[in-house]
Enzyme design. Structure first.
Site, PDB file in Angstrom:
ATOM      1  N   HIS A 279       0.842  -1.213   0.000  1.00  0.00           N
ATOM      2  CA  HIS A 279       0.000   0.000   0.000  1.00  0.00           C
ATOM      3  C   HIS A 279       0.876   1.261   0.000  1.00  0.00           C
ATOM      4  CE1 HIS A 279      -3.322  -2.676   0.454  1.00  0.00           C
ATOM      5  NE2 HIS A 279      -2.981  -3.041   1.676  1.00  0.00           N
ATOM      6  N   ASP A 330      -4.815  -8.567  -3.277  1.00  0.00           N
ATOM      7  CA  ASP A 330      -5.088  -8.331  -1.865  1.00  0.00           C
ATOM      8  C   ASP A 330      -6.356  -9.010  -1.363  1.00  0.00           C
ATOM      9  OD1 ASP A 330      -5.106  -7.310   0.669  1.00  0.00           O
ATOM     10  OD2 ASP A 330      -5.020  -5.204   0.128  1.00  0.00           O
TER      11      ASP A 330
HETATM   12 ZN   LIG Z   1      -3.188  -6.950   2.726  1.00  0.00          ZN
END
Ligand SMILES: [Zn+2]
Length: 468
Positions: A279, A330
């Site tokens: 991220h 993810d």
């Molecule tokens: Zn993750």
């Protein structure tokens, strides 16, 4: 009767090599699936089959939590006035609480087949459910890791297994919450698990690394000890960490240490090209410069970051600092490599009010530039030789369907652009090869039907369990 030797040569009229599109490319690999020659402008040798359609490298998927596939699409209702990552996480914990080893294996097997059908040829599994539903170790502590190794083998996808260290609920050693009880393990127990898994991963051609979950979940002393233990086991093993995904996490880190999460990490851990910062959404200008200079990969997960309302990564600043990046699916709200690329570019267009933000001076075709960058960054984060169509790399590649309406009659770069930006959710992925073996034909995996059924049954069981 002796089986014929497996195919080790293909010829492609259009192929995407690390330096860009090339014509008349002969690909040759050895029995271990490693490319031994990549020859553009070649004449097709007699007996060597011609690939049907443009060839592109398979994408490494650098961030996956396999079990979350079972509730993709099931958290799209408002549960609080201001729904957020944190209310989503509470629902995720409900799912994680009940899942059995058999269910995890069925979900992961189907997910990995979906990934192959969607153009991913390897995956980094950030694996954090380790204990039984009561929070006790299974009789074999590696039980759930073994489910993931088997799932990857059954599907035929490349794997980097990243067991997750998770010890606290917040900065400063906040004790774990009940919903986190299946994730918790001591640093010693983690190092024992890594030692147990290392030969098993080696035997399967998988790579073993470590994922300190986040700075919220791993106190500084544990981070230091775990990294030292990993270093002793494998000095170049990949390290992945969730970081700076949410502004609340940045604020909490500042309150705890006076430093932002990435700033703290760079000041206290040996971050280098072996690291993937997953991220890394909320970075200051200085953090961008320092992280890019470290050589670490930014692990971007566009569909999940959009789904969770994380915020936008500053791609223009990252690219101008020379930063590397790759893609992860993810939470698997989307399992489609082309859609992730499209979402990444579109989110940057909306932010900058420009077009073709991820094109580069060397590669003005945006889909081509993004694919090459995501393959290189994904391979680096995986710690595996899956960096595209080049000698010494694995023969991991995808062919696009030249008869798909969006691509019909187009050359390589335009076909890839159409695949990414204009295939309207109808995939043009036709055939997929992993380590020199064909896993997908005519868009389908051989186990598609049975694996899908097992997935649906597992999801139904979990939904019944969580309804209690
Ligand atoms: Zn993750």
């Amino acid at each position: 009767m002796v089986d014929p030797a497996p195919l080790r040569c293909l010829w492609a009229a259009d192929a995407l090599l690390p330096a860009g599109w090339a014509r008349d490319v002969l690909l040759t690999w050895n029995p271990y699936g490693q490319l031994t020659a990549v020859t553009p402008d070649s004449v097709r040798p007699e007996g060597v089959p011609e690939v049907d359609g443009p060839v592109m490298p398979g994408l490494p998927n650098l961030h996956s939590h396999a079990f979350q596939r079972a509730f993709a699409g099931l958290t799209e209702f408002r549960s609080e006035q201001a729904d957020s990552f944190w209310s989503w996480r509470a629902q995720m914990y409900r799912f994680a609480r009940h899942i059995t080893p058999g269910q995890l294996e069925a979900i992961a097997t189907w997910l990995y087949i979906e990934m192959l059908e969607a153009g991913y040829t390897s995956v980094c599994e950030f694996h954090y459910v380790h204990l039984d539903p009561e929070g006790r170790p299974y009789a074999d502590d590696a039980t759930l890791s073994l489910c993931l190794l088997r799932a990857a083998k059954t599907a035929g996808i490349g794997l980097t297994l990243l067991p997750v260290l998770y010890q606290t609920a917040g900065f400063g050693g906040t004790p774990p919450a009940d919903g986190q009880r299946r994730f918790i393990r001591s640093t010693d127990a983690m190092l024992r698990l890594l030692e147990r898994l290392k030969p098993l991963c080696d035997a399967q051609g998988a790579r073993l690394g470590l994922a300190p979950h986040s700075l919220r979940a791993v106190p500084p002393e544990s981070l230091r000890e775990a990294l030292a233990g990993l270093q002793a086991l494998d000095a170049t093993a990949p390290v992945h960490i969730h970081i700076a995904e949410q502004t609340a996490e940045v604020d909490a880190c500042l309150a705890w240490s006076g430093q932002r999460p990435v700033e703290w990490l760079l000041n206290h851990a040996p971050v280098d090209a072996g690291w993937c910062l997953v991220h890394a959404t909320h970075l200051s200008a200085q953090e961008i410069t320092r992280t890019a200079a470290s050589g670490a990969v930014a692990g971007l997960c566009p569909s999940t970051e959009a789904n969770l309302g994380d915020g936008l990564f500053d791609m223009p600043a990252w690219l101008s600092a020379g930063g590397r990046w790759g893609l992860g699916s993810d939470s698997h709200a989307t399992v489609n490599a082309a859609e992730e690329l499209m979402l990444l570019e579109y989110s940057q267009r909306l932010q900058t009010r420009q077009r073709n933000v991820l094109a580069t001076a060397q590669q003005p075709d945006t889909a081509t530039a993004m694919t090459l960058a995501a393959v290189a960054g994904g391979a680096q984060a995986s710690g595996r030789p899956v960096g595209g169509l080049a000698v010494g790399q694995q023969a991991d590649f995808v062919t696009l369907d030249p008869r798909h309406l969006a691509l019909d009659g187009l050359d390589g770069p335009d076909a890839l652009s159409a695949h990414v930006f204009a295939s309207h959710r109808t995939s043009a992925v036709q055939a997929v090869w992993v380590c020199g073996q064909q896993r997908i034909s005519a868009g389908r995996h051989g186990l598609h039907g049975s694996a899908a059924q097992a997935f649906v049954a597992a999801r139904r069981q979990i939904l019944n369990q969580t309804a209690d």
